[in-house]
Scaffold this motif. Structure first.
Motif, short mmCIF file in Angstrom:
data_model
loop_
_atom_site.label_atom_id
_atom_site.label_comp_id
_atom_site.label_asym_id
_atom_site.label_seq_id
_atom_site.Cartn_x
_atom_site.Cartn_y
_atom_site.Cartn_z
N PHE A 124 -6.01 -1.32 -8.09
CA PHE A 124 -6.54 -0.86 -7.06
C PHE A 124 -7.55 -1.72 -6.26
O PHE A 124 -8.07 -2.56 -6.59
N SER A 125 -7.65 -1.46 -4.87
CA SER A 125 -8.45 -2.12 -4.12
C SER A 125 -10.00 -1.64 -4.16
O SER A 125 -10.13 -0.62 -5.06
N ASP B 145 -11.86 -0.20 -2.26
CA ASP B 145 -12.23 1.23 -1.78
C ASP B 145 -10.98 2.15 -2.41
O ASP B 145 -10.78 3.29 -1.53
N HIS B 146 -10.67 1.85 -3.58
CA HIS B 146 -9.62 2.90 -4.43
C HIS B 146 -8.27 2.87 -3.78
O HIS B 146 -7.45 4.13 -4.12
N THR B 147 -7.83 2.29 -2.97
CA THR B 147 -6.70 2.27 -2.22
C THR B 147 -5.49 1.77 -3.58
O THR B 147 -5.64 0.83 -3.94
N THR C 210 -10.93 -6.36 -1.07
CA THR C 210 -10.71 -6.70 0.36
C THR C 210 -11.41 -8.03 0.64
O THR C 210 -12.31 -8.47 -0.01
N GLU D 18 0.91 -1.13 0.15
CA GLU D 18 -0.01 -0.11 0.18
C GLU D 18 0.71 1.22 -0.17
O GLU D 18 2.01 1.00 0.03
N ARG D 19 0.23 2.39 -0.08
CA ARG D 19 0.96 3.62 -0.28
C ARG D 19 2.09 3.98 0.95
O ARG D 19 3.19 4.14 0.46
#
Length: 246
Positions: A36-37, A39-41, A95, A7-8
């Protein structure tokens, strides 16, 4: 598990940079997420770490962002095995909670299937978060179907292993000795035949129940209408109630 994913904040830690620096690189498109996940992660793979290290070196040599953009457009950064073409559509990953919701099961069920080795996530972050591709919605529904057919989770695990093996030999035909390959393929054919027989029995059973329920629906609706007449007899001149269940 197929790939490690970051992740970021995990990518920033790996590269030793601040979040605002990564955001600048993303905005200028000199680095990009793998997908992207739900939830846009943004999710990154090891190739982003390699790209980030190259970008850091170029910055240390005095190149600004615009100059790095020109370098990437003209010759690109050194390639690694899992880097995707920048023009490719980014993948979306689910997820555990999102997969469970879309598949109509609980997150605990997904975790149980994973613990048994029936499914495994496409990717797992350094923080332990698991991510799944959209295909897993279909796979979860197949597992539920097999349970309806009377298969135990142990049986489903065996079928899952067989199909994984089949995919592996499709990708690398010489990965197993011919004798082992022939034996496993024979087992797969036997399982496919077993499923066909179960499906045929289910179809026959569904047909019987459909016929029975159609008849009983009409009978029960007619009996209900007669009962309604006795409980609430129509007043003089009032039309009889229609049977909407016939």
């Amino acid at each position: 598990m197929k790939n490690a994913v970051f992740e970021r904040h995990e990518l920033c830690r790996r590269l030793g940079i601040e979040g605002k620096t990564l955001d600048e690189w993303l905005q200028c498109k000199i680095i990009g997420p793998f997908g992207f996940s739900d939830d846009h992660t943004p999710l990154f793979t090891e190739s982003a770490v390699v790209d980030g290290e190259h970008i850091k070196r170029l910055r240390e040599l005095g190149y600004d962002i615009k100059e790095i953009q020109k370098i990437i457009r003209k010759i690109g950064l050194p390639r690694v095995g899992d880097r995707k073409n920048a023009s490719e559509k980014k993948q979306k990953f689910l997820t555990v909670g999102a997969l469970a919701e879309k598949a109509g099961v609980s997150p605990r069920t997904i975790k149980h299937w994973e613990d048994m080795g029936i499914i495994e996530p496409n990717m797992r972050s350094e923080g332990g978060f698991r991510y799944y591709g959209d295909i897993y919605i279909y796979l979860c529904n197949l597992i539920k179907d097999l349970q309806l057919f009377g298969y135990s989770l142990v049986d489903i695990k065996m079928i899952s292993d067989l199909f994984r093996y089949y995919l592996a030999i499709q990708q690398n035909p010489d990965s197993s000795p011919a004798v082992e390959k022939e034996a496993r393929l024979e087992t797969m054919l036997q399982e496919i035949d077993r499923l066909f027989k179960k499906i045929a029995l289910l179809k026959a059973g569904i047909g019987r129940w459909e016929d029975l329920l159609k008849r009983k629906r009409k009978e029960v609706a007619a009996a209900r209408l007669e009962t309604q007449k006795k409980v609430n007899p129509p007043k003089k001149g009032e039309p009889l109630a229609k049977n909407n269940f016939a």
